[in-house]
Design a protein around this motif. Structure first.
Motif, short mmCIF file in Angstrom:
data_model
loop_
_atom_site.label_atom_id
_atom_site.label_comp_id
_atom_site.label_asym_id
_atom_site.label_seq_id
_atom_site.Cartn_x
_atom_site.Cartn_y
_atom_site.Cartn_z
N ARG A 73 0.84 -1.20 0.00
CA ARG A 73 0.00 0.00 0.00
C ARG A 73 0.88 1.25 0.00
N SER A 76 2.16 1.83 -3.44
CA SER A 76 1.07 2.33 -4.28
C SER A 76 0.86 3.83 -4.06
N LEU A 77 0.90 4.22 -2.80
CA LEU A 77 0.74 5.65 -2.46
C LEU A 77 1.90 6.48 -3.03
N GLU A 78 3.10 5.90 -2.97
CA GLU A 78 4.28 6.59 -3.53
C GLU A 78 4.14 6.77 -5.04
N ARG A 79 3.64 5.72 -5.71
CA ARG A 79 3.48 5.81 -7.16
C ARG A 79 2.46 6.87 -7.55
N HIS A 80 1.44 7.02 -6.70
CA HIS A 80 0.41 8.03 -6.98
C HIS A 80 0.79 9.40 -6.43
N GLN A 81 2.03 9.48 -5.91
CA GLN A 81 2.61 10.75 -5.43
C GLN A 81 1.75 11.42 -4.34
N ILE A 82 1.24 10.58 -3.44
CA ILE A 82 0.49 11.11 -2.29
C ILE A 82 1.50 11.41 -1.19
N LYS A 88 -1.44 8.99 4.19
CA LYS A 88 -0.66 7.77 4.03
C LYS A 88 -0.87 6.80 5.20
N GLU A 91 -4.31 5.22 5.06
CA GLU A 91 -4.40 4.18 4.03
C GLU A 91 -3.66 2.91 4.46
#
Length: 206
Positions: A73, A76-82, A88, A91
């Motif tokens: 997770r 995934s958050l890093e890829r979506h640049q959150i 974070k 999630e």
């Protein structure tokens, strides 16, 4: 016939006990869990999340499965640049809840069956005891001299059923409590490890 039922119940509870021992030992994974979590924390602090995931795959424990979902997770958050830290953490906590929901049924499987057999075997044993005593009193009620053979058979049947019922009940109750405490310990370890890793990952965001 009651003895056959009691023997079947005892064999069933033994089979469930063996199955749970194997399953819970497997859920413990390979190696010490606290040390494993410390290793993961070090990997995270050094920015090697992929390596942490690989170590989770290698450890093969319930704790590792939950932490693996946290790392996935996070990636995934890093890829979506959150970048929002609270977002974070929220999630990743959801990932823990979802993974724990998947793991708990595997840990608790057949515990209800063991508990049920413990109760049933005691009741069946009592039923067999009652039938044996009825047979014994029937032998005593015959006109003239009591039928000694039938009397002794009735009493021995009653005692044998009582013993088997107690054995099945004790085995079921003791192992149910042991396994339940192990599952509770797993749950505690999962919660503690997840909090530890989430806070570490969260601090990496800052």
């Amino acid at each position: 016939q009651v003895v056959i039922v009691l023997m079947a119940l005892i064999l069933m509870v033994i089979a469930y006990i063996v199955e749970r021992m194997i399953a819970l030992n497997k859920a413990s994974g390979k190696g010490n869990i606290p040390e494993f979590v410390k290793e993961l924390k070090q990997e995270v602090e050094e920015g090697r999340v992929d390596t942490a995931i690989a170590k989770c795959d290698e450890h093969q424990s319930s704790v590792a499965a939950v932490l693996r979902s946290v790392f996935k997770r996070y990636q995934s958050l890093e890829r979506h640049q959150i970048t929002d830290r609270e977002k974070k953490i929220s999630e990743m906590e959801k990932a823990v809840e979802e993974a724990t929901t998947m793991e708990l049924p595997l840990l608790e499987k057949n515990l209800v069956a063991i508990s049920t057999i413990a109760s049933i075997s005691t009741m069946v044993g009592l039923f067999g005891t009652t039938l044996g005593m009825i047979r014994a009193f029937t032998a005593m009620a015959t006109t003239g001299a009591p039928d000694a053979v039938a009397l002794s058979l009735g009493i021995s049947e009653a005692l044998f059923n009582t013993a088997l019922g107690i054995v099945g009940g004790v085995m079921g109750i003791v192992t149910y409590n042991v396994f339940t405490s192990r599952v509770d310990r797993f749950t505690y370890l999962i919660d503690e490890a997840a909090f530890y890793i989430i806070q570490t990952l969260g601090s990496e965001t800052e």
